[in-house]
Design an enzyme around this catalytic site. Structure first.
Site, mmCIF file in Angstrom:
data_model
loop_
_atom_site.group_PDB
_atom_site.id
_atom_site.type_symbol
_atom_site.label_atom_id
_atom_site.label_comp_id
_atom_site.label_asym_id
_atom_site.label_seq_id
_atom_site.Cartn_x
_atom_site.Cartn_y
_atom_site.Cartn_z
ATOM 1 N N ASP A 30 -0.913 0.421 -5.295
ATOM 2 C CA ASP A 30 -1.933 1.230 -4.640
ATOM 3 C C ASP A 30 -3.165 1.202 -5.527
ATOM 4 O OD1 ASP A 30 -1.194 3.217 -2.054
ATOM 5 O OD2 ASP A 30 -3.199 3.373 -2.876
ATOM 6 N N ALA A 90 1.475 4.371 -1.884
ATOM 7 C CA ALA A 90 1.428 5.815 -2.134
ATOM 8 C C ALA A 90 1.636 6.597 -0.836
ATOM 9 C CB ALA A 90 0.102 6.193 -2.771
ATOM 10 N N PRO A 91 2.354 7.735 -0.913
ATOM 11 C CA PRO A 91 2.869 8.409 -2.113
ATOM 12 C C PRO A 91 4.245 7.928 -2.585
ATOM 13 C CG PRO A 91 3.300 9.779 -0.208
ATOM 14 C CD PRO A 91 2.539 8.575 0.313
ATOM 15 N N GLY A 92 4.790 6.907 -1.920
ATOM 16 C CA GLY A 92 6.042 6.331 -2.395
ATOM 17 C C GLY A 92 7.260 6.638 -1.553
ATOM 18 N N LYS A 105 8.261 5.224 1.336
ATOM 19 C CA LYS A 105 8.928 3.977 1.723
ATOM 20 C C LYS A 105 9.406 3.212 0.493
ATOM 21 C CE LYS A 105 6.154 3.642 5.936
ATOM 22 N NZ LYS A 105 5.238 4.769 5.588
ATOM 23 N N CYS A 160 0.891 -1.183 0.000
ATOM 24 C CA CYS A 160 0.000 0.000 0.000
ATOM 25 C C CYS A 160 0.912 1.211 0.000
ATOM 26 C CB CYS A 160 -0.920 -0.019 1.210
ATOM 27 S SG CYS A 160 -1.912 -1.533 1.346
ATOM 28 N N ASP A 190 2.471 -1.319 4.941
ATOM 29 C CA ASP A 190 2.124 -0.109 5.690
ATOM 30 C C ASP A 190 0.626 0.063 5.479
ATOM 31 O OD1 ASP A 190 2.762 2.225 7.237
ATOM 32 O OD2 ASP A 190 2.479 3.410 5.417
ATOM 33 N N ASP A 231 -5.437 -3.834 -6.389
ATOM 34 C CA ASP A 231 -6.014 -4.131 -5.088
ATOM 35 C C ASP A 231 -5.136 -5.169 -4.391
ATOM 36 O OD1 ASP A 231 -7.478 -4.881 -2.895
ATOM 37 O OD2 ASP A 231 -9.323 -5.334 -3.981
ATOM 38 N N CYS A 274 0.125 4.099 11.042
ATOM 39 C CA CYS A 274 0.317 5.426 11.647
ATOM 40 C C CYS A 274 -0.845 5.705 12.590
ATOM 41 C CB CYS A 274 0.459 6.512 10.589
ATOM 42 S SG CYS A 274 -0.952 6.655 9.457
#
Length: 456
Positions: free
Chosen positions: A266, A244-246, A248, A242, A321, A293, A371
């Site tokens: 994503d 975005a935004p990239g 990691k 998962c 993540d 997906d 997070c």
């Protein structure tokens, strides 16, 4: 001006409070810690962190000098004090600057501008106000006017408001309008770019818009730690589920010296384009991003070409993540999430974890992160995965700069397992705590697993 705590909907707050429980842990009353958490989440971290492009042609020390010059040009143009960029004492690819605030004695301008809540929270982390975020402005506002900026706490302000706003609002600072009200709301083409340059924000932090994009990436410290814990090696095949935004994704590719393959998923095409854009800025060739997906990423009959879905045991390392409630993000003064919405995340996370385990090679590493600070999305997910998939075991994390996993009601995790988890909890910051770049950050959770045998 009194600074608020994070306001949650009653059912969500009750759910989160019961998750924390009401007992003493490590000498702290958990109820008191929960209230400290709500206070800490409402204010921004005291530091802004940058991850360095270690594949760049210039050294980290040279980038440090460039970054300090760039930030101080910003600050000088706004009459703000000089900043000093520091190197992290453990992470060689991290630079940071200490922010300042809260500056609570700013004199308010007679001209008040209302911005969306998310826009206001971005201002508290150093952003200017972009035109799209302005909801209301005085009828006579012209470019060059001194204005005071207020965040619309409950989203009640209608676009184009010119009268005084009577809803709940929160002052985030003063600035100079760079666009007139007419250009904002009467122009035939939508207004773009900086609408208000924030010269005196309540919290002073660097503006991150397009700051040295080829050599630094602004990123929260726990997110940087997450990729180091994954510890990818050159020529690995890695999945960022998962992505975005990239942030990691690009970190993983950089740690691999851009040798090997990093697959990034994503759901939305726009989100995938952000991953591709960030990889391009660092000239990374090992990244392949797909709109896909991730709950359907493993298929027994997949042929193994580098296009999703993939066959079982295809990847050396997997980073999940996971989509989460985001209740570790700072600053946040108001959250409309209901208890029902909060409860929707764990089932999705478990679907993704199951896919990750199947996709991982025996001997491979899975890192799960969020997070958020809820036990249901963190420690309880670890407990579930260990129970449902005995083929994975918790592993030691390096670096381990956060706290350990937290106890929660009815927990079955052993003390040994809790010590292997890494939790960054703003609720641990009591008023007397010394603020450091490591402890004053967003709420975050990291678990590392190793797959010891095939799924049965």
């Amino acid at each position: 001006m009194e600074w608020p705590s994070l306001h949650l909907k009653a059912d969500c707050k009750e759910c989160l409070a019961s998750d924390y429980g009401n007992h003493t842990e490590n000498g702290k009353n958990v109820h008191v810690q929960f209230n400290q958490l709500l206070q800490a989440l409402a204010v921004p971290p005291s530091f802004t962190v940058f991850r360095v492009n270690t594949l760049a042609s210039c050294s980290t020390e040279e980038i440090k000098v460039q970054l300090e010059d760039e930030i101080n040009q910003q600050y000088a143009s706004r009459g703000q004090h000089r900043a000093v960029v520091e190197s992290h004492d453990t992470l060689p690819d991290v630079l940071y600057v200490k922010n300042s605030g809260p500056h609570l004695n700013l004199k308010n301008s007679a001209k008040a501008v209302i911005v969306g809540l998310q826009c206001g929270m971005s201002v508290l982390r150093g952003s200017d106000v972009f035109a799209q975020g302005i909801m209301g402005a005085p009828a006579d506002m012209q470019s060059g006017d001194l204005v005071s900026v207020y965040a619309d706490i409950e989203g009640a302000c209608k676009k184009g408001l010119k009268d005084d706003f009577e809803g709940q609002k929160h002052f985030v600072g003063n600035g100079i309008a760079r666009i007139s009200r007419h250009s904002l709301f009467k122009s035939e083409t939508p207004a773009k770019g900086v609408g208000i340059e924030m010269t005196s924000p309540v919290y002073v932090a660097p503006s991150l818009s397009d700051i040295l994009p080829s050599v630094v990436f602004p990123q929260n410290l726990p997110s940087v730690i997450c990729s180091h814990v994954l510890d990818p090696e050159p020529n690995d095949c890695v999945l960022d589920m998962c992505a975005a935004p990239g942030g990691k994704t690009t970190h993983i590719a950089t740690l691999m010296r851009d040798q090997g393959l990093v697959i990034a998923f994503d759901k939305g095409q726009n989100r995938v384009e952000r991953i591709q854009s960030n990889a391009s800025k660092w000239n990374l060739k090992s990244v392949r991003a797909f709109p896909y997906d991730a709950t359907k990423s493993c298929a027994i009959d997949a042929d193994g070409d580098p296009f999703p879905p993939f066959p079982p045991e295809y990847f050396d390392r997997v980073l999940l993540d996971a989509p989460c409630s985001g209740l570790g993000q700072r600053p946040s003064v108001f959250n409309k999430m209901s208890a029902r919405e909060l409860s929707s995340y764990p089932p999705l996370q478990r679907k993704l974890l199951a896919q990750a385990v199947h996709l991982l090679k025996v001997g491979g590493v899975l890192v799960y992160s969020t997070c958020t600070v809820t036990h249901g999305e963190n420690e309880r997910q670890v407990e579930w995965l260990l129970r449902e998939y005995p083929c994975v075991k918790l592993a030691k994390q390096d670096p381990h700069l956060g706290g350990t996993g937290a106890h929660f009601p009815d927990s079955q995790l052993s003390e040994e397992n809790l010590k292997l988890l890494q939790r960054f909890d703003p609720g641990d910051l009591d008023p007397l705590s010394a603020r450091t770049v490591t402890n004053d950050c967003i709420g975050f959770f990291i678990a590392k697993f190793v797959k010891t045998e095939s799924v049965r």
